[in-house]
Design an enzyme around this catalytic site. Structure first.
Site, mmCIF file in Angstrom:
data_model
loop_
_atom_site.group_PDB
_atom_site.id
_atom_site.type_symbol
_atom_site.label_atom_id
_atom_site.label_comp_id
_atom_site.label_asym_id
_atom_site.label_seq_id
_atom_site.Cartn_x
_atom_site.Cartn_y
_atom_site.Cartn_z
ATOM 1 N N SER A 34 0.825 -1.201 0.000
ATOM 2 C CA SER A 34 0.000 0.000 0.000
ATOM 3 C C SER A 34 0.868 1.264 0.000
ATOM 4 O O SER A 34 1.707 1.436 -0.875
ATOM 5 C CB SER A 34 -0.967 -0.028 1.184
ATOM 6 O OG SER A 34 -1.912 1.014 1.112
ATOM 7 N N LYS A 87 -1.413 -9.517 -0.273
ATOM 8 C CA LYS A 87 -2.806 -9.562 0.159
ATOM 9 C C LYS A 87 -3.561 -10.646 -0.619
ATOM 10 O O LYS A 87 -3.312 -10.856 -1.805
ATOM 11 C CB LYS A 87 -3.501 -8.223 -0.082
ATOM 12 C CG LYS A 87 -2.866 -7.034 0.615
ATOM 13 C CD LYS A 87 -3.791 -5.822 0.585
ATOM 14 C CE LYS A 87 -4.058 -5.320 -0.804
ATOM 15 N NZ LYS A 87 -4.828 -4.041 -0.795
ATOM 16 N N ASP A 123 -5.764 2.031 -3.532
ATOM 17 C CA ASP A 123 -6.982 1.798 -2.762
ATOM 18 C C ASP A 123 -7.315 2.990 -1.856
ATOM 19 O O ASP A 123 -8.341 2.983 -1.182
ATOM 20 C CB ASP A 123 -6.906 0.491 -1.963
ATOM 21 C CG ASP A 123 -5.885 0.519 -0.835
ATOM 22 O OD1 ASP A 123 -5.057 1.455 -0.785
ATOM 23 O OD2 ASP A 123 -5.909 -0.407 0.008
ATOM 24 N N SER A 149 -8.960 6.234 6.956
ATOM 25 C CA SER A 149 -7.647 6.309 6.329
ATOM 26 C C SER A 149 -7.732 6.525 4.821
ATOM 27 O O SER A 149 -6.859 6.101 4.081
ATOM 28 C CB SER A 149 -6.844 5.038 6.629
ATOM 29 O OG SER A 149 -7.553 3.884 6.186
#
Length: 539
Positions: free
Chosen positions: A143, A153, A303, A387
């Site tokens: 990320s 992931k 993301d 977040s």
């Protein structure tokens, strides 16, 4: 705050990628050292080859464990795999291919051998499973983490992040394989594996479906001048395709990819980190805010989203989530009984906005996985994390993705401007006029491994305090009110403030999230009182 925060990275800040990759292949983890074991947090296994926490052995073992898990569950369709631009993503991707193909898994990789964002994997899984394919996926990414880090992931057939029951199974099996010296891991050379993989056009699947969820015609007609900064991440080719295929007035601000991420400005602590919600990491785009009507950033796997407007600069993620929710529930013909999902550490401004629109909030623990069932069933129209991660339903109320989609939320900002003639930051100013202003922040406090374990296992009855920063405590939560799931920490509320404390999964600290509706000074009092309360409770 590091004194160099927000300034361009210098040569001394850059990782030696060659050494990083050499360590990936040559350093062997100690399976009895907890810091060198496979450990799945809310976003998969993360680590660094320099710390012997993300190495070839970890990825071989984890991939074999995923193969065995999917076999045990009867998942016999194709597995989609993508990677981001971090230096460790390429070798980890290669390791995974060698193990997957050796286990006779049908593997789908990008048709152009390009980078693949997390939301594109989720969207593709759902596309194939709508055709009865029984597919799942892997995203190789840490990320927004620094360039030294790697991440891995797994997304099961529901398309979302794997839940705790899955990740624990995979983690435990992977660590068993590490202890056995990888005995039981099947593997073939990469050259053989590459000859057996199949391809999938991730860009076409994702980009050409965007009109089903966004008012692309309105954005195009308004000619919104968009600047999209991938921050050197996996969305680079996607933003170019969005501009070309959808005919938008969109410039890819920085089309470069570089495993050192040498073009970044330093984050708050002086590290290179692709955090699109950080004013320091986004300093270059914020400086160019007047060149665009809407400017956006994404982290390395896309993301997360960051929204920059000429009138306000970089928006606080909580502020944008509140605006996005308010806009969507008034501009989409969605099931009026469906709820809006938020994590319990997100701003309570969201609660006020949702209530004003006649809907209910579903408040869940940290982790996007909690929104997956509702996004599939349509019982949740929007799921968002503090977040800067969110996703929502298509215009017709069907599922778009079940993982966070930073590209989608970035484009939504342009739709909001095109349809309402106001920027998201102007919308938020109107919300503060209606509901008042809040002050929100997250800080870290030191904690030993034993203290973190105690915090994660707290019960509400262990908290004996009756007030917080001078106000009576109205609720003490160790379970999320929306689904009754354990928080893995503590949330304490008063009429004018709240805080939540959760242990970090990777550092010897716990995180304190806090919000005050009184003022900045009161927020500081809440944070101090939170530290005292947690210390007293853990004593």
């Amino acid at each position: 705050m590091d004194p160099r925060a927000g300034t361009p990275a210098q040569p001394a800040d850059l990782v030696d990628v060659a050494r990083l990759i050499t360590a990936y292949y040559t350093d062997v983890p100690d399976p009895d050292d907890p810091s060198q074991q496979v450990s799945f947090g809310t976003s998969g296994h993360r680590g660094s080859s320099f710390k012997t926490s993300f190495n070839d052995a970890h990825i071989a073992a984890t991939t074999q464990a995923i193969v065995e898990y999917r076999t045990s569950q009867g998942i016999d369709g194709p597995l989609l795999i993508g990677r981001d631009t971090h230096g460790l993503s390429e070798p980890a991707y290669a390791t995974a291919l060698e193990v997957l193909v050796a286990n006779d898994v049908t593997v789908l990789v990008d048709v152009n051998d390009g980078y693949v964002p997390t939301p594109a994997i989720s969207h593709a899984i759902l596309t194939l499973n709508a055709q009865g394919k029984n597919a799942d996926g892997i995203v190789v990414t840490p990320s927004h983490n620094p360039p030294t880090d790697g991440g891995f992931k797994y997304n099961p057939p529901d398309g979302g992040p794997a839940d705790t029951s899955i990740t624990k199974w995979v983690q435990d099996r992977a660590n068993d394989l590490l202890r056995q010296g990888l005995d039981g891991v099947r593997r073939i050379p990469l050259a053989w594996a590459k000859d057996k993989v199949q391809t999938f056009d991730f860009i076409a699947d994702y980009v050409e479906d965007l009109p089903s969820i966004l008012d692309i015609d309105a954005i195009r007609a308004a000619g919104v001048r968009i600047g999209a900064d991938p921050l050197g991440g996996a969305s680079v080719a996607y933003w170019a395709a969005i501009s070309e295929r959808l005919g938008l007035n969109l410039e890819v601000v920085n089309p470069l990819t570089d495993a050192q991420f040498g073009f970044m400005t330093l984050d708050w602590d002086g590290k290179i980190r692709m955090d699109c919600s950080s004013p320091s990491a986004m300093a270059s785009l914020v400086a160019a805010k007047d060149a665009y009507q809407i400017a956006t950033g994404n982290d390395a796997d896309s993301d997360r989203h960051g929204i920059v407007t000429p009138d306000a600069g970089l928006m606080n993620p909580n502020h944008y989530l509140a605006v996005a929710i308010d806009y969507l529930v008034t501009h989409r013909d969605w099931n009026p009984g469906a709820k809006v999902g938020k994590t319990l550490v997100s701003s309570s401004m969201i609660d006020k906005v949702v209530a004003s629109r006649g809907r209910e909030v579903l408040e869940v623990p940290v982790g996007f996985k909690w929104f997956v069932p509702g996004l599939i069933s349509g019982d949740i129209v929007f799921g968002g994390e503090e977040s800067a991660g969110a996703s929502f339903l298509r215009k017709d109320g069907t599922t778009w993705t079940t993982d966070k989609d930073g590209i989608l939320l970035a484009l939504l900002a342009s739709e909001i401007l095109a349809v309402t003639d106001q920027t998201p930051s102007q919308h938020f100013a109107a919300l503060t006029e209606q509901f008042g202003q809040s002050w929100y922040a997250r800080i870290d406090a030191p904690a030993s491994r034993e203290q973190k374990a105690k915090l994660a296992a707290l019960s509400a009855s262990q908290v004996t305090a009756t007030e917080l920063a001078g106000s009576p405590i109205t609720a003490v939560l160790t379970e999320a009110p929306g689904n009754g799931a354990a928080i893995g920490g503590l949330k304490v509320q008063t009429d004018d403030a709240w805080f939540a404390a959760r242990p970090s999964g990777t550092e010897d600290v716990y995180k304190i999230y806090a919000e005050s509706w009184v003022g900045q000074e009161h927020l500081a009092q809440v944070q101090a009182a939170a530290r005292d309360l947690v210390t007293e409770t853990l004593a």
